[in-house]
Structure formats: C-alpha cells, structure tokens
Design a protein around this motif. Structure first.
Motif, PDB file in Angstrom:
ATOM      1  N   GLY A  56      32.384  57.174  -7.243  1.00 31.93           N
ATOM      2  CA  GLY A  56      31.213  57.066  -6.140  1.00 31.93           C
ATOM      3  C   GLY A  56      30.182  58.204  -6.540  1.00 31.93           C
ATOM      4  O   GLY A  56      29.001  58.105  -5.804  1.00 31.93           O
ATOM      5  N   ALA A  57      30.555  59.007  -7.446  1.00 35.33           N
ATOM      6  CA  ALA A  57      29.445  60.223  -7.727  1.00 35.33           C
ATOM      7  C   ALA A  57      28.281  59.546  -8.627  1.00 35.33           C
ATOM      8  O   ALA A  57      27.208  60.292  -8.459  1.00 35.33           O
ATOM      9  CB  ALA A  57      30.257  60.947  -8.558  1.00 35.33           C
ATOM     10  N   GLY A  58      28.047  58.662  -9.114  1.00 35.30           N
ATOM     11  CA  GLY A  58      27.202  57.856  -9.870  1.00 35.30           C
ATOM     12  C   GLY A  58      27.039  57.808 -11.275  1.00 35.30           C
ATOM     13  O   GLY A  58      26.080  57.564 -12.100  1.00 35.30           O
ATOM     14  N   ALA A  86      21.373  55.855  -5.618  1.00 31.04           N
ATOM     15  CA  ALA A  86      22.583  56.307  -6.298  1.00 31.04           C
ATOM     16  C   ALA A  86      22.507  57.487  -7.189  1.00 31.04           C
ATOM     17  O   ALA A  86      23.132  57.996  -7.322  1.00 31.04           O
ATOM     18  CB  ALA A  86      23.030  55.121  -7.023  1.00 31.04           C
ATOM     19  N   HIS A 124      19.800  61.040  -7.862  1.00 33.75           N
ATOM     20  CA  HIS A 124      18.523  61.676  -7.217  1.00 33.75           C
ATOM     21  C   HIS A 124      18.115  62.530  -8.286  1.00 33.75           C
ATOM     22  O   HIS A 124      18.830  63.760  -8.417  1.00 33.75           O
ATOM     23  CB  HIS A 124      19.036  62.613  -5.930  1.00 33.75           C
ATOM     24  CG  HIS A 124      19.826  61.608  -5.060  1.00 33.75           C
ATOM     25  ND1 HIS A 124      19.055  61.118  -3.893  1.00 33.75           N
ATOM     26  CD2 HIS A 124      21.020  61.105  -4.677  1.00 33.75           C
ATOM     27  CE1 HIS A 124      19.614  60.474  -3.069  1.00 33.75           C
ATOM     28  NE2 HIS A 124      20.943  60.486  -3.599  1.00 33.75           N
ATOM     29  N   SER A 165      25.464  69.077  -9.833  1.00 28.85           N
ATOM     30  CA  SER A 165      25.704  69.940  -9.284  1.00 28.85           C
ATOM     31  C   SER A 165      25.969  71.262 -10.097  1.00 28.85           C
ATOM     32  O   SER A 165      25.652  72.567  -9.596  1.00 28.85           O
ATOM     33  CB  SER A 165      26.993  69.682  -8.143  1.00 28.85           C
ATOM     34  OG  SER A 165      28.100  69.452  -8.958  1.00 28.85           O
ATOM     35  N   GLU A 185      27.723  65.071  -8.320  1.00 28.93           N
ATOM     36  CA  GLU A 185      28.147  64.835  -7.103  1.00 28.93           C
ATOM     37  C   GLU A 185      27.249  64.271  -6.211  1.00 28.93           C
ATOM     38  O   GLU A 185      26.352  64.768  -6.157  1.00 28.93           O
ATOM     39  CB  GLU A 185      28.496  66.179  -6.531  1.00 28.93           C
ATOM     40  CG  GLU A 185      29.715  67.036  -7.120  1.00 28.93           C
ATOM     41  CD  GLU A 185      30.038  68.299  -6.330  1.00 28.93           C
ATOM     42  OE1 GLU A 185      30.295  68.126  -5.265  1.00 28.93           O
ATOM     43  OE2 GLU A 185      29.794  69.249  -6.857  1.00 28.93           O
ATOM     44  N   LEU A 186      27.592  62.896  -5.628  1.00 35.40           N
ATOM     45  CA  LEU A 186      26.532  62.359  -4.742  1.00 35.40           C
ATOM     46  C   LEU A 186      25.427  61.956  -5.422  1.00 35.40           C
ATOM     47  O   LEU A 186      24.233  62.118  -4.759  1.00 35.40           O
ATOM     48  CB  LEU A 186      26.390  63.094  -3.537  1.00 35.40           C
ATOM     49  CG  LEU A 186      27.993  63.037  -2.626  1.00 35.40           C
ATOM     50  CD1 LEU A 186      27.434  64.094  -1.452  1.00 35.40           C
ATOM     51  CD2 LEU A 186      28.569  61.643  -2.253  1.00 35.40           C
ATOM     52  N   GLY A 187      25.424  61.670  -6.884  1.00 33.44           N
ATOM     53  CA  GLY A 187      24.289  61.373  -7.325  1.00 33.44           C
ATOM     54  C   GLY A 187      23.353  62.312  -7.913  1.00 33.44           C
ATOM     55  O   GLY A 187      22.233  62.155  -8.229  1.00 33.44           O
ATOM     56  N   ARG A 188      23.813  63.634  -7.728  1.00 29.98           N
ATOM     57  CA  ARG A 188      23.155  64.790  -8.224  1.00 29.98           C
ATOM     58  C   ARG A 188      23.928  65.546  -9.166  1.00 29.98           C
ATOM     59  O   ARG A 188      24.875  65.932  -8.958  1.00 29.98           O
ATOM     60  CB  ARG A 188      22.628  65.666  -6.988  1.00 29.98           C
ATOM     61  CG  ARG A 188      21.617  64.975  -6.044  1.00 29.98           C
ATOM     62  CD  ARG A 188      21.110  65.949  -4.843  1.00 29.98           C
ATOM     63  NE  ARG A 188      20.200  65.551  -4.171  1.00 29.98           N
ATOM     64  CZ  ARG A 188      20.227  64.732  -3.115  1.00 29.98           C
ATOM     65  NH1 ARG A 188      21.353  64.128  -2.782  1.00 29.98           N
ATOM     66  NH2 ARG A 188      19.048  64.295  -2.503  1.00 29.98           N
TER      67      ARG A 188
END
Length: 264
Positions: free
Chosen positions: A38-40, A17, A19, A218, A213-216
């Motif tokens: 859902g981005a984390g 989830a 990174h 950005s 964004e998506l667990g990172r």
C-alpha cells in the motif's frame, strides 16, 4: 537513464496514491524501491510503464523521462520498444506453454538471430530453464517460474529491467538465487529497478535505494548508508531478530548484508 520528477497519481480522481515522487535510475545501476504493502510501489511502476489508465488511475502532475524522452505521450508498446521492460508481481507466465515457447513469446519483437542469441543468454543465466525447456510452465516450481518470468523479460533486450517483488512467496534459498541472478544481469550491463518488500535482499543487491511511505519518498541514498540508519534498522531489517510488527516491511532478522548464496 530513468527520471521521475515530482510525480503525483490519483485513482478515480479522488484517492491520491503518489505525492510528488522523484527518483532516478542512472545507466548501468541497480536501484531499489522499498516500501510496505500500500505504500505505492506498484503505482510507481504503472506510472513508468504507462499502465495507469487500465487501473483507473492517472498522472496528475510531474514527468517521467527515459533516455531523455518524456513518456507522457508514449504507448505501453512503445515503452517496451524503447527498452523499458517490467517483470510483474506474481510472475504471470504462460502456464500451458513450454519454457521454450514462453521465451519465444518474449522475443517476438526481435529478429530471428537476435531472439536466438537472447534465448541462449537466458539459458546461460538460468541453466535450470535449459534443462526444462520442453516442460510446461505450470509444472515448474515457484522459483523456476520466477526465473522464467525474468528470462522472458530479458528476451525483449531491456535497457532497464523493472522487477516487481521478485522474492515474493519464495523460499529463502531461492530468494538467494534470484538475488544472484539480478546481480549478474546488472553486472552484464542491464540497468535494474528493483521493487521489494524484502529489504535485506534488495539492499544487498542495489547500489542505492528509495523508501516509499504512503505515496511519498521518505528516505533515499546509498544502500550501505541506508542500512545504518535507525529507521531502516528498526522497520526494515529488524533490530534484535525476529519479525517486526505488522505494517513494516522487514523479513530479515539480521543487520549483516545478506549474501544470498545458496546451491543452484
């Protein structure tokens, strides 16, 4: 004050989830964490508050430090005792208890005098709660319940207040009042980590922000600088008015800093 360094989190040992997420909340600051569903974002809060295992997740790499203390071996109750307090998404007040009783629950760990002083401070910040101190929480409006949730967290005497989507489900005029309250709490010396999808509100309140964004992470930087980036303009603030496409965060329809002013 708060430091996350290269934190990675997995759910069920399979789904990653987060990174290598790193972020910092300096003492006395207000920092926003932006991102879509859902981005984390909530996982970041769980990693900070030591609440991962309850949700089938674990920290697989990295460190979280608060006031220089590594939180890896710190329990959830110890995290709160150190002054790291979270207001969860969805408010989660004790609906059958009165406003006053909810606040007393929030101040249970403090001495009588300290709790009484904290309660008067909360009523000073939220005059509406003072008017409704004997009313059941479930009878409050959504905005009043959010005020109560924040007030209950303030009863614990936080050094750092973590707010998870405080504007969710509220009318714009009430969101403005919540934003003003966050500014006031921060101005009075409490550090704030603000997790939000409403980027316009968050960037108007926070001095700096991170975009997840998506667990990172950005993007990161000063709020004013991020507001001017093309990514933030198009995906988070809306470039030409109206809501942006599904999957983006924006609710605002203007690039101008949102003052959040409205009647109390």
């Amino acid at each position: 004050m708060l430091e996350m360094e290269d934190v990675s989190v997995t759910y069920g040992g399979v789904l990653t989830a987060l990174h290598g997420v790193s972020l910092t909340v300096p003492e006395g600051s207000c920092v926003a964490l932006l991102g879509a569903n859902g981005a984390g974002k909530t996982t970041v809060l769980r990693a900070i508050s030591r609440n991962l295992s309850r949700h089938g997740a674990r920290l697989t790499d990295g460190r979280v430090r608060f006031d220089g203390i590594d939180l890896a071996r710190t329990s959830m109750s110890e995290v709160v005792a150190r002054g790291l307090v979270q207001v969860p998404e969805g408010r989660r007040i004790l609906g059958r208890l009165s406003v006053e009783e909810n606040l007393r629950v929030g101040g249970m760990r403090r001495g009588r005098k300290a709790a009484a002083a904290a309660r008067e401070r909360v009523y000073g910040i939220f005059p509406r709660l003072a008017e409704r101190r004997h009313q059941q929480g479930l009878l409050l409006s959504g905005g009043e319940q959010q005020m109560l949730a924040i007030g209950r967290a303030m009863m614990a005497g936080p050094k750092l207040l973590m707010l998870d989507e405080p504007s969710l489900g509220l009318a714009p005029i009430i969101v403005g009042q919540v934003a003003d309250v966050i500014r006031q709490i921060n101005a009075e010396g409490t550090s704030v980590l603000l997790i939000e999808q409403n980027a316009a509100m968050a960037l108007s309140v926070a001095s700096s922000a991170y975009v997840l964004e998506l667990g990172r992470v950005s993007l990161s930087g000063a709020s004013g600088e991020l507001t001017e980036t093309d990514t933030i303009r198009h995906l988070y603030l809306g470039h030409s008015g109206g809501e942006v496409s599904a999957g983006s965060v924006a609710f605002a329809t203007t690039l101008q800093p949102w003052s959040g002013n409205g009647p109390s």
